[in-house]
Design a protein around this motif. Structure first.
Motif, PDB file in Angstrom:
ATOM      1  N   ASP A   3       0.849  -1.181   0.000  1.00  0.00           N
ATOM      2  CA  ASP A   3       0.000   0.000   0.000  1.00  0.00           C
ATOM      3  C   ASP A   3       0.886   1.233   0.000  1.00  0.00           C
ATOM      4  OD1 ASP A   3      -2.224  -1.535   0.068  1.00  0.00           O
ATOM      5  OD2 ASP A   3      -2.493  -1.427   2.237  1.00  0.00           O
ATOM      6  N   GLU A   4       0.763   2.045  -1.040  1.00  0.00           N
ATOM      7  CA  GLU A   4       1.552   3.264  -1.102  1.00  0.00           C
ATOM      8  C   GLU A   4       1.012   4.276  -0.098  1.00  0.00           C
ATOM      9  OE1 GLU A   4       4.261   3.945  -2.828  1.00  0.00           O
ATOM     10  OE2 GLU A   4       4.298   1.881  -3.556  1.00  0.00           O
ATOM     11  N   PRO A   5       1.877   5.087   0.498  1.00  0.00           N
ATOM     12  CA  PRO A   5       1.411   6.090   1.461  1.00  0.00           C
ATOM     13  C   PRO A   5       0.547   7.142   0.778  1.00  0.00           C
ATOM     14  CG  PRO A   5       3.717   6.441   0.924  1.00  0.00           C
ATOM     15  CD  PRO A   5       3.337   5.123   0.330  1.00  0.00           C
ATOM     16  N   VAL A 333       1.938   4.459  -8.641  1.00  0.00           N
ATOM     17  CA  VAL A 333       0.975   4.845  -9.679  1.00  0.00           C
ATOM     18  C   VAL A 333       0.005   5.833  -9.058  1.00  0.00           C
ATOM     19  CG1 VAL A 333      -0.778   4.087 -11.313  1.00  0.00           C
ATOM     20  CG2 VAL A 333       1.146   2.571 -10.786  1.00  0.00           C
ATOM     21  N   ASP A 334      -0.156   6.980  -9.700  1.00  0.00           N
ATOM     22  CA  ASP A 334      -1.103   7.989  -9.256  1.00  0.00           C
ATOM     23  C   ASP A 334      -2.273   8.031 -10.226  1.00  0.00           C
ATOM     24  OD1 ASP A 334       0.499   9.036  -7.051  1.00  0.00           O
ATOM     25  OD2 ASP A 334       1.834   9.767  -8.621  1.00  0.00           O
ATOM     26  N   VAL A 335      -3.442   8.316  -9.705  1.00  0.00           N
ATOM     27  CA  VAL A 335      -4.661   8.395 -10.515  1.00  0.00           C
ATOM     28  C   VAL A 335      -5.279   9.776 -10.359  1.00  0.00           C
ATOM     29  CG1 VAL A 335      -7.021   7.523 -10.801  1.00  0.00           C
ATOM     30  CG2 VAL A 335      -5.130   5.915 -10.437  1.00  0.00           C
ATOM     31  N   PRO A 345      -2.529   8.739  -4.911  1.00  0.00           N
ATOM     32  CA  PRO A 345      -1.781   7.485  -5.053  1.00  0.00           C
ATOM     33  C   PRO A 345      -2.727   6.284  -5.076  1.00  0.00           C
ATOM     34  CG  PRO A 345      -0.805   8.870  -3.353  1.00  0.00           C
ATOM     35  CD  PRO A 345      -2.134   9.482  -3.696  1.00  0.00           C
ATOM     36  N   ALA A 346      -2.543   5.413  -6.041  1.00  0.00           N
ATOM     37  CA  ALA A 346      -3.311   4.172  -6.114  1.00  0.00           C
ATOM     38  C   ALA A 346      -2.617   3.103  -5.284  1.00  0.00           C
ATOM     39  CB  ALA A 346      -3.446   3.713  -7.563  1.00  0.00           C
ATOM     40  N   ARG A 347      -3.335   2.021  -5.025  1.00  0.00           N
ATOM     41  CA  ARG A 347      -2.783   0.894  -4.285  1.00  0.00           C
ATOM     42  C   ARG A 347      -2.162  -0.088  -5.281  1.00  0.00           C
ATOM     43  NH1 ARG A 347      -7.124  -0.767  -2.763  1.00  0.00           N
ATOM     44  NH2 ARG A 347      -7.440  -2.786  -3.758  1.00  0.00           N
TER      45      ARG A 347
END
Length: 423
Positions: A3-5, A333-335, A345-347
């Motif tokens: 899980d990205e912060p 990965v950013d959405v 930030p996406a997971r």
């Protein structure tokens, strides 16, 4: 699972509140359905009152009929003949990261050939101490290795250089697949032949009529290039090079020579006519860059997308897609829901393997308003996926290859999705 912060002003508490709200909406909808008698629950259905198929009904398992829309598709006007064309992976209809062989995109220069294991031969010659010819059985005696890698056509997204063209994630970004390959490392075969000090390049040819000859630097050949004979645990399919193909992780797909028959060692690159005239990057001033093999970081949202509209209306919505980089692992990965003005930030779901597809998810509570969906990948080198306009500022509009620009989907209020570009 990694899980990205949460970044860019989004506190974890706010994020959790949003997730909880989405969960509450889902529970409310589920509770409402539970209060209405449903014959699919209250009555015995045919599939629960009679025998199904026997174990030998389909000796080689096939998808159930309800999934018969998940198939490779061709664009009829793309080439003069389908023998030298492309079938696109239905990435919009798949999950996870592994592409089933039967769905994996195929690109042929002279059609898929039938070559048996008994008739297969692989020659290594040129600047080597011992020119060798291997049978298929010879190859299976070398140490076995397993690797997962994406194979992307250099022209993936190429029709979008001039603007939004095709409706469908499958057609805009589907010249890609990701499979687990088993085979032997090319470096082991070259060691058996004994590469001479002058050998700086290998030239690889296929057994089909086109031969599709390609030059690869020796550094890459001795690194992670594989001579593969299995994909996803089974023998290669005919269209993927049965019985033996080359796997060149991170490099453009035309380097992954199928039905590989000869590997020559040379002191300089050997350029095929097609490689010289076709697989280059046209620049605005008329010059062309060549040997731009590595596929830079890229991503695409696979759902929602033009072939996967939103049918359920407002409420909880899972946004998902794929990211990849020929330079290593995807680290973030950013959405964006608003065309790149704000990013979340996406997971990253599962393991982010180097030079392989990475799956990402973002769970939101959709309010029914239109969205301009984008995804932006970052790899372990720090490279950030650029916008299409940023690419065009350098390479112009007349290019064909290596378009890794950010893709935009316009989600309408009614849930339909359109391929667009925004200023």
């Amino acid at each position: 699972m990694t899980d990205e912060p949460v970044k860019e002003g989004h506190s974890r508490r706010a994020f959790l509140r949003g997730t909880a709200a989405a969960g509450a909406g889902m529970l409310a909808a589920t509770a409402a359905r539970a209060q209405t008698p449903d014959p699919l629950i209250t009555e015995v259905q045919p599939w629960a009152s009679e025998f199904g198929d026997a174990v030998d009904a389909t000796p080689y398992g096939m998808p159930i009929e309800f999934e018969n829309h998940v198939v490779r598709r061709n664009v009829e006007w793309l080439t003069e003949s389908t023998a030298s064309s492309i079938n696109f992976t239905p990435i919009h209809a798949l999950e996870g990261t592994i592409t089933p062989q039967g769905c994996a995109f195929e690109r042929h220069h002279s059609g898929a050939i039938e070559l048996s294991k008994a008739d297969y031969r692989l020659m290594i010659n040129g600047l080597v101490d011992k020119p060798l010819v291997f049978t298929y059985e010879d190859l299976t005696r070398f140490p076995r290795h397993v690797t997962t890698a994406f194979c992307e056509c250099a022209a993936n997204g190429g029709m979008e250089w001039g603007g939004a063209q095709l409706e469908g994630c499958q057609f805009t970004q589907g010249m890609i697949h990701n499979m687990e390959y088993t085979g032997v490392m090319l470096r082991d075969l070259l060691a058996e032949a004994g590469v001479q000090p002058e050998g700086k390049w290998v030239y690889v040819e296929g057994a089909d009529a086109s031969s599709n000859g390609r030059s690869i630097p020796m550094e890459k050949a001795l690194d992670d290039v594989m001579v593969a004979f299995y994909a996803n645990g089974e023998a290669l399919r005919k269209e993927h090079g049965y019985p033996v193909r080359l796997v060149v992780p991170g490099f453009e797909g035309n380097m992954w020579v199928k039905w590989v028959r000869r590997i020559g060692v040379y002191d300089q690159a050997v350029e095929s006519r097609e490689e010289t005239s076709k697989y280059t990057d046209l620049m605005p001033d008329g010059r062309a860059r060549k040997w731009t093999w590595v596929m830079d970081a890229k991503s695409v949202i696979t759902s929602p997308s033009p072939q996967v509209p939103i049918h359920h209306g407002k409420g909880p919505l899972v946004i998902t897609g794929l990211a990849w980089s020929g330079n290593g692992r995807i680290t973030q990965v950013d959405v964006s829901l608003d065309g790149g003005r704000n990013w979340t930030p996406a997971r990253i779901s599962g393991d982010a393997k180097p030079k392989a597809l990475t799956r990402f998810h973002l769970d939101i509570d959709w309010n029914g308003e239109e969205m301009y969906l984008q995804s932006r990948a970052t790899d372990e080198t720090g490279y950030v996926q650029p916008t299409k306009d940023a690419l065009r500022a350098i390479r112009g509009n007349n290019n064909v290859y290596h378009n890794n620009g950010i893709q935009t989907w316009w989600v309408h209020a009614d849930g339909e999705v359109e391929n667009v570009e925004i200023a």
